[in-house]
Scaffold this active site. Structure first.
Site, PDB file in Angstrom:
ATOM      1  N   ARG A 130      21.393   7.057  68.844  1.00  0.00           N
ATOM      2  CA  ARG A 130      20.589   6.079  69.226  1.00  0.00           C
ATOM      3  C   ARG A 130      20.931   5.410  70.681  1.00  0.00           C
ATOM      4  O   ARG A 130      20.207   4.805  71.272  1.00  0.00           O
ATOM      5  CB  ARG A 130      20.441   4.974  68.394  1.00  0.00           C
ATOM      6  CG  ARG A 130      19.402   5.029  67.330  1.00  0.00           C
ATOM      7  CD  ARG A 130      19.666   4.037  66.520  1.00  0.00           C
ATOM      8  NE  ARG A 130      18.289   3.174  65.726  1.00  0.00           N
ATOM      9  CZ  ARG A 130      17.972   3.616  64.676  1.00  0.00           C
ATOM     10  NH1 ARG A 130      18.600   4.362  63.811  1.00  0.00           N
ATOM     11  NH2 ARG A 130      16.839   2.895  64.173  1.00  0.00           N
ATOM     12  N   LYS A 159      10.874   9.563  60.007  1.00  0.00           N
ATOM     13  CA  LYS A 159      12.169  10.237  60.033  1.00  0.00           C
ATOM     14  C   LYS A 159      13.111  10.359  58.723  1.00  0.00           C
ATOM     15  O   LYS A 159      13.433  11.444  58.148  1.00  0.00           O
ATOM     16  CB  LYS A 159      13.424   9.541  61.059  1.00  0.00           C
ATOM     17  CG  LYS A 159      12.856   9.370  62.347  1.00  0.00           C
ATOM     18  CD  LYS A 159      13.904   8.607  63.111  1.00  0.00           C
ATOM     19  CE  LYS A 159      14.198   7.136  62.616  1.00  0.00           C
ATOM     20  NZ  LYS A 159      12.987   6.136  62.878  1.00  0.00           N
ATOM     21  N   ARG A 166       6.219  -0.797  53.516  1.00  0.00           N
ATOM     22  CA  ARG A 166       7.066   0.313  52.870  1.00  0.00           C
ATOM     23  C   ARG A 166       7.784  -0.248  51.777  1.00  0.00           C
ATOM     24  O   ARG A 166       7.952  -1.461  51.987  1.00  0.00           O
ATOM     25  CB  ARG A 166       8.063   0.810  53.963  1.00  0.00           C
ATOM     26  CG  ARG A 166       9.542   1.613  53.320  1.00  0.00           C
ATOM     27  CD  ARG A 166      10.214   2.302  54.371  1.00  0.00           C
ATOM     28  NE  ARG A 166      10.781   1.321  55.437  1.00  0.00           N
ATOM     29  CZ  ARG A 166      11.313   1.622  56.659  1.00  0.00           C
ATOM     30  NH1 ARG A 166      11.635   2.970  56.736  1.00  0.00           N
ATOM     31  NH2 ARG A 166      11.734   0.911  57.155  1.00  0.00           N
ATOM     32  N   ARG A 196      12.316  -3.785  49.081  1.00  0.00           N
ATOM     33  CA  ARG A 196      11.888  -3.565  50.588  1.00  0.00           C
ATOM     34  C   ARG A 196      12.968  -4.162  51.257  1.00  0.00           C
ATOM     35  O   ARG A 196      13.628  -4.976  50.685  1.00  0.00           O
ATOM     36  CB  ARG A 196      10.731  -4.883  50.786  1.00  0.00           C
ATOM     37  CG  ARG A 196       9.428  -4.096  49.827  1.00  0.00           C
ATOM     38  CD  ARG A 196       8.011  -5.019  50.320  1.00  0.00           C
ATOM     39  NE  ARG A 196       7.019  -4.571  49.398  1.00  0.00           N
ATOM     40  CZ  ARG A 196       6.100  -3.917  49.792  1.00  0.00           C
ATOM     41  NH1 ARG A 196       6.018  -3.324  50.702  1.00  0.00           N
ATOM     42  NH2 ARG A 196       4.993  -3.722  48.843  1.00  0.00           N
ATOM     43  N   ARG A 217      12.738  -3.763  67.047  1.00  0.00           N
ATOM     44  CA  ARG A 217      13.604  -2.462  66.689  1.00  0.00           C
ATOM     45  C   ARG A 217      12.571  -1.436  67.797  1.00  0.00           C
ATOM     46  O   ARG A 217      13.393  -0.559  68.113  1.00  0.00           O
ATOM     47  CB  ARG A 217      13.495  -2.069  65.315  1.00  0.00           C
ATOM     48  CG  ARG A 217      14.349  -2.789  64.245  1.00  0.00           C
ATOM     49  CD  ARG A 217      13.983  -2.854  63.099  1.00  0.00           C
ATOM     50  NE  ARG A 217      13.606  -1.590  62.262  1.00  0.00           N
ATOM     51  CZ  ARG A 217      13.074  -1.522  61.305  1.00  0.00           C
ATOM     52  NH1 ARG A 217      12.725  -2.673  60.488  1.00  0.00           N
ATOM     53  NH2 ARG A 217      12.750  -0.112  60.540  1.00  0.00           N
TER      54      ARG A 217
HETATM   55  P1  AP5 Z   1      10.123   6.417  57.006  1.00  0.00           P
HETATM   56  O1  AP5 Z   1      10.329   7.632  56.672  1.00  0.00           O
HETATM   57  O2  AP5 Z   1      10.882   5.374  56.078  1.00  0.00           O
HETATM   58  O3  AP5 Z   1      10.288   6.069  58.589  1.00  0.00           O
HETATM   59  P2  AP5 Z   1      11.504   6.074  59.483  1.00  0.00           P
HETATM   60  O4  AP5 Z   1      11.154   6.842  61.012  1.00  0.00           O
HETATM   61  O5  AP5 Z   1      12.677   6.574  58.781  1.00  0.00           O
HETATM   62  O6  AP5 Z   1      11.641   4.534  59.927  1.00  0.00           O
HETATM   63  P3  AP5 Z   1      12.943   3.328  59.812  1.00  0.00           P
HETATM   64  O7  AP5 Z   1      12.303   1.977  59.852  1.00  0.00           O
HETATM   65  O8  AP5 Z   1      13.774   3.684  58.707  1.00  0.00           O
HETATM   66  O9  AP5 Z   1      13.659   3.825  61.143  1.00  0.00           O
HETATM   67  P4  AP5 Z   1      14.657   2.779  61.760  1.00  0.00           P
HETATM   68  O10 AP5 Z   1      15.101   3.716  62.737  1.00  0.00           O
HETATM   69  O11 AP5 Z   1      14.071   1.754  62.064  1.00  0.00           O
HETATM   70  O12 AP5 Z   1      15.584   2.526  60.518  1.00  0.00           O
HETATM   71  P5  AP5 Z   1      17.181   2.556  60.212  1.00  0.00           P
HETATM   72  O13 AP5 Z   1      17.495   2.730  58.662  1.00  0.00           O
HETATM   73  O14 AP5 Z   1      17.627   3.883  60.901  1.00  0.00           O
HETATM   74  O15 AP5 Z   1       8.492   5.960  56.963  1.00  0.00           O
HETATM   75  C1  AP5 Z   1       8.001   4.366  56.926  1.00  0.00           C
HETATM   76  C2  AP5 Z   1       6.736   4.315  55.968  1.00  0.00           C
HETATM   77  O16 AP5 Z   1       5.751   5.207  56.539  1.00  0.00           O
HETATM   78  C3  AP5 Z   1       7.246   4.752  54.785  1.00  0.00           C
HETATM   79  O17 AP5 Z   1       6.718   3.867  53.711  1.00  0.00           O
HETATM   80  C4  AP5 Z   1       6.458   6.114  54.518  1.00  0.00           C
HETATM   81  O18 AP5 Z   1       5.994   6.277  53.433  1.00  0.00           O
HETATM   82  C5  AP5 Z   1       5.156   5.927  55.503  1.00  0.00           C
HETATM   83  N1  AP5 Z   1       5.066   7.094  56.197  1.00  0.00           N
HETATM   84  C6  AP5 Z   1       5.963   8.105  56.791  1.00  0.00           C
HETATM   85  N2  AP5 Z   1       5.191   9.202  57.197  1.00  0.00           N
HETATM   86  C7  AP5 Z   1       4.036   8.821  57.257  1.00  0.00           C
HETATM   87  C8  AP5 Z   1       2.914   9.413  57.771  1.00  0.00           C
HETATM   88  N3  AP5 Z   1       2.881  10.515  58.388  1.00  0.00           N
HETATM   89  N4  AP5 Z   1       1.598   8.962  57.543  1.00  0.00           N
HETATM   90  C9  AP5 Z   1       1.446   7.668  56.607  1.00  0.00           C
HETATM   91  N5  AP5 Z   1       2.748   6.919  56.294  1.00  0.00           N
HETATM   92  C10 AP5 Z   1       3.917   7.406  56.498  1.00  0.00           C
HETATM   93  O19 AP5 Z   1      17.930   1.735  61.075  1.00  0.00           O
HETATM   94  C11 AP5 Z   1      18.022   0.242  60.590  1.00  0.00           C
HETATM   95  C12 AP5 Z   1      18.628  -0.489  61.485  1.00  0.00           C
HETATM   96  O20 AP5 Z   1      20.401  -0.214  61.522  1.00  0.00           O
HETATM   97  C13 AP5 Z   1      18.525  -0.322  62.744  1.00  0.00           C
HETATM   98  O21 AP5 Z   1      17.500  -1.166  63.333  1.00  0.00           O
HETATM   99  C14 AP5 Z   1      19.968  -0.860  63.678  1.00  0.00           C
HETATM  100  O22 AP5 Z   1      20.188  -2.274  63.691  1.00  0.00           O
HETATM  101  C15 AP5 Z   1      20.925  -0.027  62.690  1.00  0.00           C
HETATM  102  N6  AP5 Z   1      21.365   1.599  62.900  1.00  0.00           N
HETATM  103  C16 AP5 Z   1      20.767   2.506  62.111  1.00  0.00           C
HETATM  104  N7  AP5 Z   1      21.302   3.488  63.090  1.00  0.00           N
HETATM  105  C17 AP5 Z   1      22.121   3.183  63.970  1.00  0.00           C
HETATM  106  C18 AP5 Z   1      22.503   3.724  65.223  1.00  0.00           C
HETATM  107  N8  AP5 Z   1      22.730   5.012  65.366  1.00  0.00           N
HETATM  108  N9  AP5 Z   1      23.135   2.925  66.136  1.00  0.00           N
HETATM  109  C19 AP5 Z   1      23.180   1.587  66.177  1.00  0.00           C
HETATM  110  N10 AP5 Z   1      22.476   0.936  65.134  1.00  0.00           N
HETATM  111  C20 AP5 Z   1      21.970   1.730  63.952  1.00  0.00           C
END
Ligand code: AP5
Length: 224
Positions: A94, A19, A133, A166, A178
């Site tokens: 979410r 994402k 990552r 990280r 997660r």
């Molecule tokens: P990346 O693009 O970073 O993946 P992502 O989908 O953004 O993953 P996240 O871990 O950031 O999502 P998340 O939803 O858990 O975290 P968030 O910050 O929203 O890609 C991952 C890796 O893979 C990278 O190294 C990239 O280079 C690589 N990659 C990408 N595409 C690839 C491909 N096609 N092939 C190979 N490699 C690839 O949330 C974190 C925390 O915040 C949550 O757990 C929660 O506690 C809280 N939170 C956030 N939003 C909310 C909400 N709306 N409501 C409640 N709590 C929330």
């Protein structure tokens, strides 16, 4: 989409689905604004605010932060003028409550969701993606130990920075929590947006470039 509406795109998908990677590419390709609630929450944690203190322990455990906190920070961000260019919501909504609140917030300005794009992936592969990552500490560009290395080892392609960080919640154990939270509370939103006629699905197990092309075709069609 009404002619006067700016694009409102949602990227749905579990941790590691890409994402954040693809939202940053869409910013560059289409001039849209990425709104990541994860990034906004991490900024709140870093600032030491009351909301950040309450969010930190939940994030560290891999759970979902309360709708109350998330909606408050999102409303603040959406009040900024740059969102008029159109937005990519990364990691929001979410929960059912967040999806309903988003509909109400958009309706206040005569808008609605243009498209909700589900990045469809295999859970087990996501553990490896997240655990490998890192991001540039200077500009935030994302990298992966195996799939996306800087052209020059140890130097950011975008800004030349040499410090990388990280995330504290990127351990295999926390990623599994997660993933559980995603399937229990967020995956049902796929049916919600399907019912509204705005759902798009993408196979997100391919390369970053292949997914960029598939997403670009969708965004070019729905946001033209
Ligand atoms: P990346 O693009 O970073 O993946 P992502 O989908 O953004 O993953 P996240 O871990 O950031 O999502 P998340 O939803 O858990 O975290 P968030 O910050 O929203 O890609 C991952 C890796 O893979 C990278 O190294 C990239 O280079 C690589 N990659 C990408 N595409 C690839 C491909 N096609 N092939 C190979 N490699 C690839 O949330 C974190 C925390 O915040 C949550 O757990 C929660 O506690 C809280 N939170 C956030 N939003 C909310 C909400 N709306 N409501 C409640 N709590 C929330």
């Amino acid at each position: 989409m009404a002619a006067s509406q700016s694009p409102v795109l949602i990227l749905l998908g579990p941790p590691g689905a890409g994402k954040g990677t693809q939202a940053r590419i869409l910013e560059e390709d289409f001039g849209l604004i990425q709104l990541s609630t994860g990034d906004l929450l991490r900024a709140a944690v870093a600032s030491g605010s009351e909301a950040g203190r309450r969010a930190k322990s939940v994030m560290d455990a891999g759970g979902l932060v309360s709708d109350e906190i998330v909606l408050a920070i999102l409303r603040d961000r959406m009040a900024a003028p740059d969102v008029a260019r159109g937005i990519i919501l990364d990691g929001f909504p979410r929960t059912d409550g967040q999806a309903s609140a988003l509909d109400v917030l958009l309706a206040e300005t005569g808008q609605r969701v243009t498209a909700a794009i589900s990045l469809e992936v295999d859970d087990e592969a996501m553990v490896g993606r997240v655990a490998g990552r890192s991001t540039c500490a200077t500009c935030g560009e994302g990298y992966h130990d195996e799939f996306k290395r800087p052209a020059v080892a140890g130097t950011c392609d975008k800004c030349g920075g040499t410090a990388f960080k990280r995330r504290a919640d990127d351990t295999a154990e926390t990623v599994r929590e997660r993933l559980k939270a995603y399937h229990a509370q967020t995956a049902p939103l796929i049916a919600y947006y399907d019912g509204k006629g705005v759902l798009e699905r993408i196979d997100a197990m391919g390369t970053i470039a292949a997914i960029r092309a598939a997403l670009g075709a969708i965004v070019g069609r729905v946001a033209a």
